[in-house]
Design an enzyme around this catalytic site. Structure first.
Site, PDB file in Angstrom:
ATOM      1  N   CYS A  49      38.199  71.551  46.444  1.00 48.70           N
ATOM      2  CA  CYS A  49      37.490  72.549  47.260  1.00 48.70           C
ATOM      3  C   CYS A  49      36.707  71.870  48.385  1.00 48.70           C
ATOM      4  O   CYS A  49      37.051  71.981  49.549  1.00 48.70           O
ATOM      5  CB  CYS A  49      36.500  73.329  46.396  1.00 48.70           C
TER       6      CYS A  49
HETATM    7  N1  SAJ Z   1      28.940  65.808  44.700  1.00 50.98           N
HETATM    8  C1  SAJ Z   1      28.070  64.816  45.147  1.00 50.98           C
HETATM    9  N2  SAJ Z   1      26.748  65.125  45.305  1.00 50.98           N
HETATM   10  C2  SAJ Z   1      26.272  66.390  45.052  1.00 50.98           C
HETATM   11  C3  SAJ Z   1      27.172  67.382  44.617  1.00 50.98           C
HETATM   12  C4  SAJ Z   1      28.498  67.063  44.441  1.00 50.98           C
HETATM   13  O1  SAJ Z   1      28.470  63.675  45.384  1.00 50.98           O
HETATM   14  O2  SAJ Z   1      25.064  66.604  45.195  1.00 50.98           O
HETATM   15  C5  SAJ Z   1      30.358  65.493  44.556  1.00 50.98           C
HETATM   16  C6  SAJ Z   1      30.875  65.764  43.154  1.00 50.98           C
HETATM   17  O3  SAJ Z   1      30.720  64.638  42.339  1.00 50.98           O
HETATM   18  C7  SAJ Z   1      32.350  66.060  43.420  1.00 50.98           C
HETATM   19  C8  SAJ Z   1      32.328  66.748  44.776  1.00 50.98           C
HETATM   20  O4  SAJ Z   1      31.094  66.355  45.399  1.00 50.98           O
HETATM   21  O5  SAJ Z   1      33.103  64.881  43.522  1.00 50.98           O
HETATM   22  C9  SAJ Z   1      32.398  68.266  44.689  1.00 50.98           C
HETATM   23  O6  SAJ Z   1      31.443  68.637  43.747  1.00 50.98           O
HETATM   24  P1  SAJ Z   1      31.022  70.190  43.483  1.00 50.98           P
HETATM   25  O7  SAJ Z   1      29.823  70.162  42.615  1.00 50.98           O
HETATM   26  O8  SAJ Z   1      30.943  70.923  44.753  1.00 50.98           O
HETATM   27  O9  SAJ Z   1      32.194  70.734  42.559  1.00 50.98           O
HETATM   28  P2  SAJ Z   1      33.559  71.425  42.893  1.00 50.98           P
HETATM   29  O10 SAJ Z   1      34.404  70.646  43.823  1.00 50.98           O
HETATM   30  O11 SAJ Z   1      34.142  71.817  41.590  1.00 50.98           O
HETATM   31  O12 SAJ Z   1      33.126  72.722  43.686  1.00 50.98           O
HETATM   32  C10 SAJ Z   1      33.165  73.943  43.058  1.00 50.98           C
HETATM   33  C11 SAJ Z   1      33.247  74.901  44.209  1.00 50.98           C
HETATM   34  N3  SAJ Z   1      33.733  76.182  43.743  1.00 50.98           N
HETATM   35  C12 SAJ Z   1      34.644  76.820  44.506  1.00 50.98           C
HETATM   36  O13 SAJ Z   1      35.105  76.361  45.516  1.00 50.98           O
HETATM   37  C13 SAJ Z   1      35.066  78.128  44.017  1.00 50.98           C
HETATM   38  C14 SAJ Z   1      31.902  75.075  44.872  1.00 50.98           C
HETATM   39  O14 SAJ Z   1      31.919  76.254  45.705  1.00 50.98           O
HETATM   40  C15 SAJ Z   1      30.798  75.229  43.873  1.00 50.98           C
HETATM   41  O15 SAJ Z   1      29.567  75.356  44.570  1.00 50.98           O
HETATM   42  C16 SAJ Z   1      30.782  73.990  43.020  1.00 50.98           C
HETATM   43  O16 SAJ Z   1      32.007  74.045  42.251  1.00 50.98           O
HETATM   44  C17 SAJ Z   1      29.587  73.947  42.093  1.00 50.98           C
HETATM   45  O17 SAJ Z   1      28.521  74.463  42.501  1.00 50.98           O
HETATM   46  O18 SAJ Z   1      29.717  73.333  41.042  1.00 50.98           O
END
Ligand code: SAJ
Length: 427
Positions: free
Chosen positions: A262
């Site tokens: 995403c």
């Molecule tokens: N990450 C960081 N620092 C942060 C947050 C995330 O390095 O502060 C990294 C994570 O380790 C990962 C990537 O970024 O590698 C993405 O992390 P994410 O928490 O955004 O997780 P995702 O990719 O599963 O995003 C999903 C998304 N859901 C949809 O697209 C429907 C996102 O919209 C959500 O906000 C997110 O989950 C969530 O909040 O967990």
């Protein structure tokens, strides 16, 4: 068309939970997928996705989701929801899977049906790409003969707190009547707020904006980490301090880069669409570059750490712990850890890799084995089970000389007190 019937096109991370939810809410559910193994497993009541809730639900829903590979199932249902992947090929949107799916079902579209795209798309996709394919294949007119719109998916893989039925949704169809119909459908399965917007483009923009918001904020702290490393300021502590502000601040955390299907890809949909409209998103593009460069930054920290230990790269063993792109999932898509392993191997190190969620990609079968003979470990993914396992004592017992904590997840003070070198990201 059967009453209260729905066909979910694509039974992946988005479609399978949606199919389960519709079945639980009493819908007659058809699941359409190209992959025969997914179809067979679903019909056997087995989840092809490693997810506790799905693995619990599928057996109970055996026979309630009729999974098929042929698109003619489309003609028997009232509502069709398309949940196929919309990846980015390097930095360009790739709508091929969506176009193929929409083309394959267009010949079976019937008057009066409601068709919604949940896949993440750029603003304008439904009207400029999907609508022509459907109208050509069906001979029907969108907005008049059938209802067409967009309701962006918001699945958060592995999140048992915000499960699909608890997440608010936004949507819009080409016609008001379609929007009302779509709202009625989602209100019948989702327990959270359903917000209808005035245009399909607005609904398409919501998803890419909310995910790009994450990407730029992660890039912000990833760049801060690099400057704070130079200034010897502990960024983890600064973020903790800033988080005491009850308004106007939202914590993000530095890491090895942005993985997943995403956040790492959706910004390219927004950038590409704006570019065709004549606007260059310099800031969004820069944020992508900063995040994409983090695996190399972490590999550089390892190289520097090994130098400090006075070990030749070809004589050094590095163990990367955690390969999945985020904690407690087995998903490797765009995973920064995988990139770190490749970069370290290119630098001549012997690299072990261990992730309890991804045994097939682990070069060792246990944490103990992965630590054996490791001069330096890299904490790539902060799986919950690593917290108590990777204690300073455990690291010392296993002869670890240095830790590069790419998630600022481990006990820095405790590790240093054991005489082990500790390097975090911005600490
Ligand atoms: N990450 C960081 N620092 C942060 C947050 C995330 O390095 O502060 C990294 C994570 O380790 C990962 C990537 O970024 O590698 C993405 O992390 P994410 O928490 O955004 O997780 P995702 O990719 O599963 O995003 C999903 C998304 N859901 C949809 O697209 C429907 C996102 O919209 C959500 O906000 C997110 O989950 C969530 O909040 O967990």
């Amino acid at each position: 068309m059967e009453a209260k019937s729905v066909c979910i096109v694509g039974l992946g991370y988005v479609g399978l939970p949606l199919a389960c939810l519709c079945a639980e809410k009493g819908y007659r559910v058809k699941g359409l997928d190209l992959n025969t193994e997914i179809v067979e497993k679903t019909n056997q009541g087995i989840s092809h996705i490693k997810d506790r809730l799905l693995e619990e639900k599928l057996p109970k829903l055996k026979g309630k989701i009729d999974a098929v590979t042929g698109p003619k199932a489309i003609s028997q249902v009232e509502t069709i929801i398309v949940c196929v992947p919309t990846p980015a090929k390097d930095t360009e949107p790739d709508l091929e899977p969506l176009k193929k799916a929409v083309k394959s079902i267009s010949g079976f579209l019937r008057e009066g049906q409601l068709l919604l795209i949940e896949s993440t798309v750029y603003p304008g996709t439904i009207e400029e790409v999907v609508k022509p394919i459907l109208e050509e294949g069906s001979g029907l007119k969108a907005g008049r003969d059938f209802f067409l719109g967009h309701c962006p998916e918001r699945i958060d893989p592995g999140n048992e707190n915000f499960t699909i039925e608890r997440i608010p949704r936004v949507l819009a169809c080409l016609s008001k009547e379609g929007t009302e119909k779509a709202k009625g459908f989602y209100n019948s399965i989702i327990d959270a707020e359903i917000v209808s917007l005035s245009s399909v483009k607005a609904a398409e923009a919501v998803k890419v904006v909310e995910n790009t918001f994450r990407d730029i904020n992660i890039a912000f702290v990833n760049e801060l980490a690099q400057s704070f490393d130079k200034m010897a300021i502990d960024l983890a502590e600064v973020i903790k301090g800033a988080s005491t502000k009850p308004f106007g601040y939202m914590p993000f955390y530095p890491g090895p880069g942005v993985g997943g299907h995403c956040i790492a890809q959706d910004p390219y949909y927004l950038i590409a669409r704006a570019k065709t409209a004549g606007f260059e998103h310099r800031f969004l593009r820069l944020a992508r570059e900063i995040n994409k460069a983090m695996p190399a930054y972490v590999a550089g920290l390892v190289e520097h750490t090994i130098e400090n230990l006075g070990i030749e790269p070809e004589k050094a063993t590095v163990s990367v712990l955690g390969l999945a792109y985020k904690p407690d999932v087995d998903d490797l898509r765009e995973s920064p850890s995988i990139k770190i392993v490749e970069l370290l191997e290119k630098k001549g190190f012997k690299v072990n890799a261990f992730d309890p969620f991804v045994p097939e990609k682990s070069s060792q079968v246990s944490l103990e084995e992965a630590l054996e003979g490791a001069d330096c470990i890299v904490l790539g993914t902060h799986h919950s089970k690593f917290k108590q396992k990777l204690s300073p004592a455990f690291l010392k017992e296993n002869g670890v000389k240095a830790v590069v904590d790419a998630r600022n997840f481990l006990d820095k003070q405790g590790i240093e007190a054991k005489g082990i070198i500790y390097k975090g990201i911005g600490r």
